[in-house]
Design a protein around this motif. Sequence first.
Motif, short mmCIF file in Angstrom:
data_model
loop_
_atom_site.label_atom_id
_atom_site.label_comp_id
_atom_site.label_asym_id
_atom_site.label_seq_id
_atom_site.Cartn_x
_atom_site.Cartn_y
_atom_site.Cartn_z
N SER A 186 33.33 48.74 31.39
CA SER A 186 31.94 49.12 31.68
C SER A 186 31.72 49.31 33.18
CB SER A 186 30.98 48.07 31.12
OG SER A 186 31.19 46.81 31.72
N CYS A 187 32.36 48.49 34.00
CA CYS A 187 32.23 48.65 35.45
C CYS A 187 32.91 49.93 35.94
CB CYS A 187 32.83 47.44 36.17
SG CYS A 187 31.88 45.91 35.97
N ILE A 188 34.06 50.26 35.38
CA ILE A 188 34.75 51.50 35.74
C ILE A 188 33.89 52.71 35.37
CG2 ILE A 188 36.72 52.97 35.18
CD1 ILE A 188 37.40 50.75 37.11
N ILE A 189 33.25 52.65 34.22
CA ILE A 189 32.39 53.76 33.79
C ILE A 189 31.19 53.89 34.73
CG2 ILE A 189 30.90 54.55 31.92
CD1 ILE A 189 32.89 53.20 30.00
N PHE A 190 30.63 52.76 35.16
CA PHE A 190 29.52 52.81 36.11
C PHE A 190 29.95 53.43 37.44
CE2 PHE A 190 27.28 50.52 39.61
CZ PHE A 190 26.10 51.23 39.54
N LEU A 191 31.11 53.03 37.94
CA LEU A 191 31.62 53.61 39.18
C LEU A 191 31.88 55.11 39.03
CD1 LEU A 191 34.10 50.81 40.33
CD2 LEU A 191 31.81 51.29 41.23
N THR A 192 32.30 55.52 37.85
CA THR A 192 32.51 56.95 37.58
C THR A 192 31.19 57.71 37.64
OG1 THR A 192 34.38 56.40 36.13
CG2 THR A 192 33.47 58.62 35.96
N SER A 193 30.14 57.12 37.09
CA SER A 193 28.82 57.77 37.15
C SER A 193 28.31 57.85 38.58
CB SER A 193 27.83 57.02 36.26
OG SER A 193 27.60 55.70 36.74
N LEU A 194 28.60 56.84 39.40
CA LEU A 194 28.22 56.90 40.82
C LEU A 194 28.96 58.04 41.52
CD1 LEU A 194 28.10 53.15 42.00
CD2 LEU A 194 26.18 54.72 41.61
N LEU A 195 30.22 58.25 41.16
CA LEU A 195 31.00 59.33 41.75
C LEU A 195 30.39 60.68 41.40
CD1 LEU A 195 33.48 60.23 43.33
CD2 LEU A 195 34.80 60.11 41.21
N LEU A 196 29.93 60.84 40.17
CA LEU A 196 29.27 62.08 39.79
C LEU A 196 27.98 62.29 40.57
CD1 LEU A 196 29.76 62.13 35.91
CD2 LEU A 196 30.98 63.46 37.63
N TRP A 197 27.27 61.21 40.86
CA TRP A 197 26.06 61.31 41.67
C TRP A 197 26.40 61.80 43.08
CZ3 TRP A 197 22.41 56.65 43.18
CH2 TRP A 197 21.25 57.15 43.78
N LEU A 198 27.47 61.26 43.65
CA LEU A 198 27.87 61.66 44.99
C LEU A 198 28.29 63.13 45.04
CD1 LEU A 198 29.96 58.52 46.07
CD2 LEU A 198 27.66 59.16 46.83
N LEU A 199 28.88 63.61 43.97
CA LEU A 199 29.35 65.00 43.92
C LEU A 199 28.27 65.97 43.44
CD1 LEU A 199 32.89 64.37 42.36
CD2 LEU A 199 32.35 64.80 44.76
N PHE A 200 27.12 65.47 43.07
CA PHE A 200 26.06 66.29 42.48
C PHE A 200 25.40 67.16 43.55
CE2 PHE A 200 21.83 67.16 40.76
CZ PHE A 200 22.14 67.52 39.47
N ASP A 201 25.16 68.41 43.22
CA ASP A 201 24.50 69.35 44.13
C ASP A 201 23.01 69.37 43.80
OD1 ASP A 201 23.69 71.33 45.81
OD2 ASP A 201 24.78 72.95 44.83
N SER A 202 22.20 68.79 44.67
CA SER A 202 20.77 68.67 44.41
C SER A 202 19.99 69.93 44.73
CB SER A 202 20.19 67.49 45.22
OG SER A 202 20.41 67.69 46.61
N ASN A 203 20.65 70.97 45.20
CA ASN A 203 19.95 72.21 45.58
C ASN A 203 19.92 73.25 44.47
OD1 ASN A 203 19.45 71.34 48.28
ND2 ASN A 203 21.58 71.81 48.80
N THR A 204 20.45 72.92 43.32
CA THR A 204 20.45 73.86 42.20
C THR A 204 19.75 73.26 40.99
OG1 THR A 204 21.86 75.14 40.70
CG2 THR A 204 22.73 73.05 41.48
N SER A 205 19.08 74.11 40.23
CA SER A 205 18.40 73.66 39.03
C SER A 205 19.24 73.85 37.77
CB SER A 205 17.07 74.42 38.86
OG SER A 205 17.32 75.82 38.73
#
Length: 486
Positions: free
Chosen positions: A40-59
């Motif tokens: 469960s902790c590894i999955i949470f860290l994976t979701s944080l990584l997706l947040w870091l890679l997320f492009d907030s300038n596109t819809s």
Amino acid sequence: MTISSIFLFLLSGPFLGALFISILPSKDENLQKSIALFISCIIFLTSLLLWLLFDSNTSFFQYLLTLRWFSILKINYILGIDGISLFFVLLTTFLIPFCILVSWGSVENYLKEYLISFLILEGLLLQVFCVLDLLLFYIFFESVLLPMFFIIGIWGSRQRKIRAAYQFFLYTLIGSLLMLLALLFIYFETGTTDLQILWHIEFSESRQLLLWLAFFASFAVKVPMIPFHIWLPEAHAEAPTAGSVILAGVLLKLGGYGFLRFSLLLFPIASIYFTPFIFVLSIVASIYASLTTLRQIDLKKAIAYSSVAHMGLVTLGIFSGCILSLQGSIYLMLSHGLVSSALFLCVGILYDRYKTRIIKYYGGLTQCMPLFSVFFLFFSFANLGFPGTSSFVGEFTVLLGVFFSQISACFFAALSMVLAAAYSIWLFNRVCCGSLKYFYINEFQDVSRREFWILIPLVVTVVWMGIYSSIFFTVMQVSTFNYVVF
């Protein structure tokens, strides 16, 4: 490792973890718990990584994956996230480790099955927030009921747990039957259930009204909106602590997420038409549930009814037609997922020690449980929307947006915040202040080290969201522009 493989691991990780735990020796319980927590902790860290890679300038949806399983029927397994679903994914992965930790020493029977149920529940919830096919969304949306049904019915804490489990299952399942009929109608009418295609298809006004009501029947039960809330207090009262945490933290958000994702975009005319109806139900829910909270004698039921009141503000903001209150509703759902979960954890700490949740048996805990009292005070203030906490940002943003669209609705919604201060402070006073009631409880123990490190991350996150809210609004801002239909 590519972004797509990271996203695929996030979605499949809980199921793979449940499969791995199922083959472990049944007698080695510490190994089972340790591996479940690690996964469960590894999955949470994976979701944080997706947040870091997320492009907030596109819809547009990002990390898109498409598996053509039923191409003949034009039903494809399409996955992706935007600035809205991203935070619900993070909320889900953030809370599951706490559910495992809080159950570390309290689950005595069928531990392996208990851990498997939570990992499967996490996997299904992630599918709900990421799948972009309407029919598959419905399948995962309803599949969530199964592991939660077993969690309440098998590992519940009181004698009425079987009844509560069936009540939860039947209420929410029956409410979704009309949605299934609406899905079939949409499929035969348009020939597809792909959301990205359906969002560009305009239904006639009469059809929108009927389809909107069918979807409303499903989402209103999940929120839950009054008068569809009857199942919630009973389910919370009978569920184990971890079950209440995930129920209040994530499952109650499925209805609001459904209104956002489908009702607003697929049926914009109907959403405008039924806005007065939603406003009335939301205001009634906020005030009635707050008044009902004041008279509760069970700690869990008090927090459950306060959740109904807060979700009333959420639906009010979703249908206000203002981008500000729409974003505030999302933020309030995220905040409520943290604060209500923390309050249920506090109640679980008391129940593990004293085996009762009746308020009259408690009093004066500040004298013998000072650390617990500080945590309970903090989350009680967060629950009433105290400045500096995440709830304040969410509630203030919702009310500000509603003020621009409907001043009278804003006034009554603000009244519910006054009542929230009343029931939150009174509940804390009855539990932690006054004199000790040695006649009922005469042995006391403050929070353990494990419980302390469970609550501290929640405190930090609530304060962080209350102070640095721009981090979240920046990501969700572009995505929410598509959802304003007024």
